[in-house]
Design a protein around this motif. Structure first.
Motif: not given
Ligand code: CUA
Length: 300
Positions: A134, A169, A171-173, A177, A180
C-alpha cells in the motif's frame, strides 16, 4: 497544492520551481523552432550550426537540469530528519489502516482508520504492511511512502495548521483500493494530549438498549475479529472499534459514520467494499442491526 504541513510545503515549492523551469525551457524551445521555420529559414554556415548545437544542445540542458536536480536533492536530507517524540505505527491492511500510538509517556493506544496528531511537532510514522503493498499518503501534509511487506518505512510529518485532512492509499492494492482512506485530525498540542490520555481511560459500561446492542455484537461473533476495550471482544483481524463512535467515517472512509450506514455496512459489506475480508450479514434482523449500530455509535 494547498499545503498544511512543512513537508507538503517543501514539495509544493519544488513543484512550482520545476513547473516554472519547464515552462521557461518549453517557451525557449518553441521560440527557436518558430524562428527556424518561419523567420530565418535558410541554412546556417557549418561553424555557426556546430556552435549552436554545443551551447544550445549540450551546455544549456546540462546547466539547467543540474541546477534543478541540485535544488530537488537538497530536500532529501531535510525530509529525512528524525521525529521528535510521538511515534505512530500504521499498517496497511486490506482495505483499512491499523493505527498504534506509541507516546513516550503513557500507554499505547490502538485505533483504526483515523490519525490524530499535534500541530507543530515532528511526528514519526513507522509504516508496514502484512500482505500487499500500500502507499500511505496525506497530500496536505507530505509526500507518499510505500508500505511494503517485510520492511518498515519511516516518514516524519510536521503539521502546521490544525484541521481535518484526508489521507489515502496511493498504491493499487486490490478491489477496494479506492475505498481505503482515513481522516487526519491535526489538533493543538494540549487538546491532543488530553485526547490521547482519554483514549486509555475505560469506556463507560453500556446500559439499557445499548447493552442489548453490545450483547448482540458479542453473540454474533463480531468480537472474534474486532476488539472493543472492556468487553470480551479482543479480535485483531479487523479494525479496533473501541472509539468507533468518535470517527467521522466508517469502512476506512467508505461512508459517513451514521447509524444508518453502519446497518448497511454490516448487512451488505461486500457491496459497500468489494473483496473486503469481513463477511456480509444480510440475514440479521433489521432490529438487531439497528441495536448493534446504536451500540457502536455510543463508543466514544
Ligand atoms: Cu491500500 Cu491501495
Amino acid at each position: 497544492m494547498d499545503p498544511a504541513g512543512r513537508e507538503a510545503r517543501d514539495v509544493a515549492d519544488l513543484f512550482w520551481v520545476m513547473l516554472i523551469g519547464a515552462g521557461v525551457v518549453w517557451t525557449i524551445v518553441l521560440g527557436v523552432a518558430v524562428y527556424a521555420t518561419r523567420v530565418k529559414t535558410d541554412a546556417h554556415e557549418e561553424h555557426v550550426g556546430k556552435r549552436l548545437i554545443f551551447w544550445g544542445g549540450v551546455v544549456f540542458p546540462v546547466v539547467v537540469l543540474a541546477a534543478l536536480l541540485v535544488y530537488g536533492l537538497r530536500l532529501m536530507p531535510e525530509l529525512r530528519q528524525p521525529g521528535e517524540g510521538l511515534r505512530i505505527d500504521v499498517a496497511g491492511e486490506q482495505f483499512w489502516w491499523r493505527v498504534r500510538y506509541r507516546p513516550q509517556n503513557g500507554p499505547e493506544v490502538v485505533t483504526a482508520n483515523e490519525i490524530r496528531m499535534p500541530v507543530g511537532e515532528r511526528v514519526e510514522f513507522a509504516l508496514t504492511s502484512p500482505h500487499v503493498i500500500h502507499a500511505f499518503w496525506i497530500p496536505t501534509l507530505g509526500g507518499k511512502v510505500d508500505m511494503i511487506p517485510g520492511r518498515e518505512n519511516r516518514l516524519v510529518l510536521e503539521a502546521e495548521k490544525p484541521g481535518t485532512y484526508r489521507g489515502v492509499c496511493a498504491e493499487f492494492c486490490g478491489a477496494s483500493h479506492a475505498l481505503m482512506a482515513f481522516d487526519v485530525v491535526v489538533m493543538e498540542k494540549p487538546a491532543f494530549d488530553a485526547w490521547l490520555a482519554a483514549q486509555a481511560a475505560p469506556l463507560p459500561t453500556a446500559t439499557g438498549d445499548l447493552a442489548r446492542g453490545r450483547d448482540l455484537f458479542l453473540q454474533n461473533g463480531c468480537g472474534a475479529c474486532h476488539a472493543v476495550a472492556g468487553i470480551e471482544a479482543r479480535g485483531e483481524v479487523g479494525p479496533n472499534l473501541s472509539r468507533f463512535g468518535a470517527r467521522k467515517t466508517l469502512g476506512a472512509g467508505a461512508l459517513p459514520n451514521t447509524a444508518e450506514n453502519v446497518v448497511r455496512f454490516i448487512a451488505e459489506t461486500d457491496k459497500v467494499k468489494p473483496r473486503v475480508t469481513m463477511p456480509s450479514y444480510p440475514a440479521l434482523p433489521r432490529d438487531d442491526l439497528t441495536a448493534i449500530a446504536a451500540y457502536l455509535g455510543s463508543l466514544k
